[in-house]
Design an enzyme around this catalytic site. Structure first.
Site, PDB file in Angstrom:
ATOM      1  N   ASP A 109       0.861  -1.177   0.000  1.00  0.00           N
ATOM      2  CA  ASP A 109       0.000   0.000   0.000  1.00  0.00           C
ATOM      3  C   ASP A 109       0.903   1.235   0.000  1.00  0.00           C
ATOM      4  O   ASP A 109       2.073   1.171   0.419  1.00  0.00           O
ATOM      5  CB  ASP A 109      -0.888  -0.031   1.247  1.00  0.00           C
ATOM      6  CG  ASP A 109      -1.713   1.226   1.402  1.00  0.00           C
ATOM      7  OD1 ASP A 109      -2.370   1.629   0.434  1.00  0.00           O
ATOM      8  OD2 ASP A 109      -1.674   1.816   2.499  1.00  0.00           O
ATOM      9  N   SER A 154      -5.279   0.344   6.033  1.00  0.00           N
ATOM     10  CA  SER A 154      -6.697   0.716   6.020  1.00  0.00           C
ATOM     11  C   SER A 154      -7.580  -0.445   5.581  1.00  0.00           C
ATOM     12  O   SER A 154      -7.086  -1.504   5.188  1.00  0.00           O
ATOM     13  CB  SER A 154      -6.916   1.922   5.093  1.00  0.00           C
ATOM     14  OG  SER A 154      -6.221   3.053   5.588  1.00  0.00           O
TER      15      SER A 154
END
Length: 250
Positions: free
Chosen positions: A10, A200
């Site tokens: 990410d 997340s």
């Protein structure tokens, strides 16, 4: 030698620090991992145009996953797979956004991002665009919960986020885990040979599906709960720490 052949990283809150920078330490160890035969792949909610400058900075010519998996690239500028959002759904989402005037909304197309302040012009129609993702942002917890509850009823989306304040929507079945599986097919490796790192809700599917799922020290609690391991924060050279430990055994 490490059993891992791919690192799916990410970007925001993970590879990038709070100033949206790749630290020198992270860059050094990414290059060392690549030299050892490990493929490093961005796996981000960002669109290609926003993610690619960082790939260029690292001189990566490896696969990329953008828009939470709606686009998978075999290398920068070479598209492997794209999954579009239905135009009728975009129309409904835009209508829903209008019911919450205090909330911000945005949508990704292949041409760029359109949002509350800059929606499509009157000269063009929704059908003229290739839609990839829709999002809401509100710091009003009640509003965010109401919007999420309504979207769950539609049963049409992967509902995630890239911050505690937003809601991100991709077509059902489109997520970072499915995209990593596409990259694995392309590279002829197994998903058990992948390290996925994130912070997340849009990272949970990948963290659960890959051989090793790592949550950032700054990750949302649900992400930490889903992970095999929790590392340091994105301001503490976390990617370097992961590579040292799991690629080089240091």
């Amino acid at each position: 030698m490490t059993k891992y052949k791919l690192m799916a990283l990410d970007m925001d809150g993970t590879l990038l620090n709070e100033w949206s920078e790749i630290s020198d330490e992270n860059a050094i160890w990414i290059h060392k991992a690549q030299a050892a035969g490990v493929t490093v792949c961005f796996s981000t909610g960002r669109g290609f145009m926003s993610a690619n400058p960082y790939a260029h900075q690292l001189q990566l010519v490896t696969p990329m996953i953008t828009v939470n998996g709606s686009e998978v690239w075999s290398k920068p500028h070479e598209l492997l797979k794209r999954t579009e959002m239905d135009v009728a759904m975009i129309a409904q989402l835009h209508q829903l956004a209008g019911e919450y005037p205090d909330a911000w909304f945005w949508a990704y197309t292949t041409e760029g991002i359109y949002n509350k302040e800059k929606w499509i012009g009157k000269q063009r129609k929704l059908e003229d665009y290739t839609w990839l993702k829709f999002g809401f942002h509100t710091e009003n917890d009640k509003e965010r919960a109401e919007i999420t509850e309504e979207l769950i009823k539609w049963d049409a989306f992967e509902i995630t986020n890239s911050s505690i304040w937003n809601i991100e929507l991709n077509p059902k079945g489109v997520n970072k885990a499915a995209a990593i599986q596409e990259v694995c097919k392309f590279l002829n490796i197994d998903i058990s040979e992948v390290i996925a790192v994130g912070d997340s809700l849009n990272d949970i599917a990948a963290i659960q599906a890959c051989g090793l799922g790592i949550a950032m020290g700054n990750a949302q609690q649900e992400v930490k709960d889903a992970a095999d391991e929790i590392t340091v924060t994105n301001n503490e050279d976390a990617i370097a720490a992961i590579i040292k430990k799991h690629i080089f055994g240091q």
